[in-house]
Design an enzyme around this catalytic site. Sequence first.
Site, PDB file in Angstrom:
ATOM      1  N   SER A   1      22.295  52.813  32.680  1.00 52.43           N
ATOM      2  CA  SER A   1      22.403  51.762  33.764  1.00 52.43           C
ATOM      3  C   SER A   1      21.826  51.585  34.931  1.00 52.43           C
ATOM      4  CB  SER A   1      23.989  51.377  34.043  1.00 52.43           C
ATOM      5  OG  SER A   1      24.716  52.397  35.162  1.00 52.43           O
ATOM      6  N   CYS A   2      21.746  50.092  34.993  1.00 54.39           N
ATOM      7  CA  CYS A   2      20.960  50.136  36.879  1.00 54.39           C
ATOM      8  C   CYS A   2      21.762  50.944  38.142  1.00 54.39           C
ATOM      9  CB  CYS A   2      20.874  48.330  37.191  1.00 54.39           C
ATOM     10  SG  CYS A   2      22.760  47.751  36.749  1.00 54.39           S
TER      11      CYS A   2
ATOM     12  N   HIS B   1      27.816  44.857  43.544  1.00 57.33           N
ATOM     13  CA  HIS B   1      26.598  44.359  42.487  1.00 57.33           C
ATOM     14  C   HIS B   1      26.890  42.666  42.404  1.00 57.33           C
ATOM     15  CE1 HIS B   1      25.255  44.206  38.680  1.00 57.33           C
ATOM     16  NE2 HIS B   1      24.882  46.082  38.676  1.00 57.33           N
TER      17      HIS B   1
ATOM     18  N   ARG C   1      31.701  42.932  42.153  1.00 57.11           N
ATOM     19  CA  ARG C   1      31.016  42.429  41.610  1.00 57.11           C
ATOM     20  C   ARG C   1      30.943  41.098  42.996  1.00 57.11           C
ATOM     21  NH1 ARG C   1      29.499  42.288  36.011  1.00 57.11           N
ATOM     22  NH2 ARG C   1      29.463  44.886  35.488  1.00 57.11           N
TER      23      ARG C   1
END
Length: 334
Positions: free
Chosen positions: A152-153, A180, A232
């Site tokens: 993943s990033c 994120h 997030r």
Amino acid sequence: MKNIAVYGFGRIGRQLVRSAVQNDLFLPSVVCDIASAGDLAALLEVDTNYGRWPGVASDDDASISIDGRRITYINSREGMPDWNALGIDLVVDCTGRGVTREAAERHLANGAERVLISGPSKTAADCDAVLLPGINLDDYDSGAHKIISMASCTTNALAAVVKVLLESTGIRFGVFSTVHAYTNTQSLTDQPMKSRRDSWAGAENITPSSSGAAKALGFIWPDLQITGKAYRVPVRTGSIVELNVIPEHEIATEDLRDAFRRAATAGPLRGILDVFEDEWTSARIVGDPHSSIVDLPLTQSFNGMVSVAAWYDNEAGFSMRLAETAARLASTEI
């Protein structure tokens, strides 16, 4: 260069093509998705995060052109293409569903030589290798590695930091938190979702989430003792991860910062890792192609602990590494 197909033309698939073409790495032979070629060309031409890309067009339902160069478009709603018939050697699966061996092997069964997954495989057994540029891509074995995961990033951002720490201080154990940007797994408005926390509007809430980065890092460094979580937040792209570790060897703050300065300018992480000497916010790193940008003012050693903060554009940085890896795997020199 062997022929490459991009399977799944969403956020990462489109940014992968931008990165590959604009950096003269490759032009894919085929792109696949379930939307129309015209709609996908429009989304490729004008991107909310990265602006307009003149020269993108779709003149029919079977192609997308970039600066007059034609890419075959196939609607995958009708089933997975016959990669052998299309002459495709490498498929880059950007659907988010190729993270199991069963799903990834469908590409091989349909004639592809190998498949590169733009995400973390669910288990180590679901891929042949997790390979990251600057970390372990040189371990690539063309005979043994047919299903390759790019993780993943967040994994790519952390891996660069972990590599420097392992070489400079060692790591006994650590905990990370990534702040994120919101993603398509979340809802635009409040509504029931598979994950309860994702049920509230992603652009209006701080949303705690799990992170598979620790597990993916364990596929590369099996003895690594790291865990973490994600939050997030309401930004369209641009993220930051903070890794706090108990090192095996103590290190002074300036020596720690110097280790990252050296890694950013020489060695395998050059072009992948960068550093900030000044104080910035996430707007500074939107569109930045580095996987990990260490914020030196936020990086310190204190009372036997080490804390490192690293920025990353969770779309642009990851897609740049994905494009580089695809080009490497499709090279006729390997």
